[in-house]
Design an enzyme around this catalytic site. Structure first.
Site, PDB file in Angstrom:
ATOM      1  CG  HIS A  16      39.787 -16.504  -8.289  1.00 27.99           C
ATOM      2  ND1 HIS A  16      40.731 -16.287  -7.308  1.00 27.99           N
ATOM      3  CD2 HIS A  16      39.758 -17.848  -8.492  1.00 27.99           C
ATOM      4  CE1 HIS A  16      41.251 -17.450  -6.950  1.00 27.99           C
ATOM      5  NE2 HIS A  16      40.680 -18.415  -7.645  1.00 27.99           N
ATOM      6  CD  GLU A 197      45.208 -24.125  -9.749  1.00 26.77           C
ATOM      7  OE1 GLU A 197      45.724 -23.321  -8.946  1.00 26.77           O
ATOM      8  OE2 GLU A 197      44.517 -23.758 -10.724  1.00 26.77           O
ATOM      9  CG  ASP A 276      39.827 -17.621 -12.540  1.00 25.11           C
ATOM     10  OD1 ASP A 276      39.782 -16.563 -11.910  1.00 25.11           O
ATOM     11  OD2 ASP A 276      40.527 -18.600 -12.194  1.00 25.11           O
TER      12      ASP A 276
HETATM   13  N1  ADE Z   1      43.779 -16.849  -9.304  1.00 20.87           N
HETATM   14  C1  ADE Z   1      42.719 -16.929 -10.116  1.00 20.87           C
HETATM   15  N2  ADE Z   1      42.510 -18.202 -10.467  1.00 20.87           N
HETATM   16  C2  ADE Z   1      43.458 -18.943  -9.866  1.00 20.87           C
HETATM   17  C3  ADE Z   1      43.776 -20.319  -9.832  1.00 20.87           C
HETATM   18  N3  ADE Z   1      43.073 -21.234 -10.515  1.00 20.87           N
HETATM   19  N4  ADE Z   1      44.845 -20.713  -9.114  1.00 20.87           N
HETATM   20  C4  ADE Z   1      45.565 -19.820  -8.456  1.00 20.87           C
HETATM   21  N5  ADE Z   1      45.312 -18.520  -8.445  1.00 20.87           N
HETATM   22  C5  ADE Z   1      44.269 -18.081  -9.143  1.00 20.87           C
HETATM   23 ZN    ZN Z   2      41.099 -20.403  -7.828  1.00 22.91          ZN
END
Ligand code: ADE
Ligand code: ZN
Length: 326
Positions: A16, A197, A276
């Site tokens: 991201h 996730e 991230d």
């Molecule tokens: N936005 C940024 N990182 C994310 C993640 N790991 N899961 C969901 N949305 C996100």
């Molecule tokens: Zn992500």
């Protein structure tokens, strides 16, 4: 850092761009744009990055993104990430951006998209880093909001290869966005989605069957459904796994508990990614390093993971081969 990790040509498929905002740049941009941050120093920001789950991270991530105000800010953010790619032998990257994080606070879509794509073009020309851009819808917002965002993106379709789905997973199943993804595919966008996730295996099935995605972002909870693992293996649906993210967000207690090696050994098309990097403690090579150490990955495993990243990329077979050889 192992020299194989450093020198292997790699593709990154789950990053991201707002999540590459380093604390130092957050301060610089806050100052440039006259924004007051709730932190006095870089060390204070870093100390705040202790997360219990996805939502506790997202709260800080959306707050941090407020310092991004101008086309130059988005350019600088993207350029800094691309320089990291060049330094880490990342030959190709498919970058997510979250336009609603910015348009909801009054920034024009055009500013965001122009800043990012100008840097991507400079990265191709000056750093030899190949790239694509993927627009992610924020799943905690409504499907109507996502549809309006898709419509805003249509004039920029030559610069956006696909759409994805991110943000708070629990309570926001892929089925909520079926009509948006139907429209996106009809308009010619490729599709991916975060699923599995924090959410259950059913969300992965929905992403596959209802959103017809080409890849699953994360997907690590697939192991709870053996039929799903079989399906992912049989159809070689890539999983864009993010090891440091998963441990930072407590999806796994420690890196030694991560299931990446198990999934790889079961023949799934697993890839390694940073998600991230400014929030989770490292870019792509630091993710490789962390799993190599904790899961005793062999050189053959590392090579397989790098190969998978090109196979799973939205590239022609010829470009996959060319970039993988480096
Ligand atoms: N936005 C940024 N990182 C994310 C993640 N790991 N899961 C969901 N949305 C996100
Ligand atoms: Zn992500």
């Amino acid at each position: 850092m192992s020299s194989l990790i450093q020198t292997l040509p790699k593709a990154e498929l789950h990053i991201h761009i707002e999540g590459s905002l380093e604390p130092e740049m957050m301060f610089t941009l806050a100052q440039r744009n006259g924004i007051e941050l709730p932190y006095a120093s870089v060390a204070e920001i870093q100390a705040a990055y202790q997360f219990e789950n996805l939502q506790s991270f997202l709260d800080l991530y959306y707050a941090g993104a407020q310092v991004l105000q101008t086309e130059q800010d988005f350019y600088d953010l993207t350029w800094a990430y691309l320089q990291k790619c060049a330094a880490q032998t990342v030959r190709h990257t498919e970058i997510f951006f979250d336009p609603q994080t910015h348009t909801d606070r009054g920034l024009p879509f055009e500013i965001v998209c122009n800043g990012i794509t100008a840097a991507l073009q400079a990265g191709r020309e000056q750093l030899n880093v190949s790239s694509h851009l993927i627009l992610c819808f924020l799943r905690h917002l409504s499907a109507d909001d996502a549809m309006a965002t898709l419509e805003q993106a249509l004039p920029y379709q030559d610069r956006i290869i696909g759409v994805g789905l991110d943000s708070s997973e629990l309570g926001h199943p892929p089925s909520k966005f079926q009509a948006v993804f139907d429209r996106a595919r009809a308009e010619g966008f490729l599709t991916v989605a975060h699923a599995g996730e924090e959410g259950p295996p059913e969300y992965i099935w929905e992403a596959l069957k209802l959103l017809k995605v080409s890849r699953i972002d994360h997907g690590v909870r697939c192991v709870e459904d053996p039929a799903l693992v079989d399906y992912l293996g049989e159809h070689q649906i890539p999983l864009t796994v993010c090891p440091l993210s998963n441990v930072k967000l407590c999806v796994f207690d420690t890196m030694a508990d991560h299931n990446l090696k198990t999934l790889l050994d079961q023949g799934l098309c697993v890839t390694v990614n940073s998600d991230d990097p400014a929030y989770f403690g490292g870019y792509l090579n630091e993710n490789f390093e962390a799993i190599q150490t904790a899961l005793a990955l062999t050189d053959a495993d590392l090579t397989q993971l790098a190969q998978n990243s090109f196979r799973a990329a939205f590239l022609s077979a010829a470009d996959q081969q060319r970039l993988a050889i480096g």
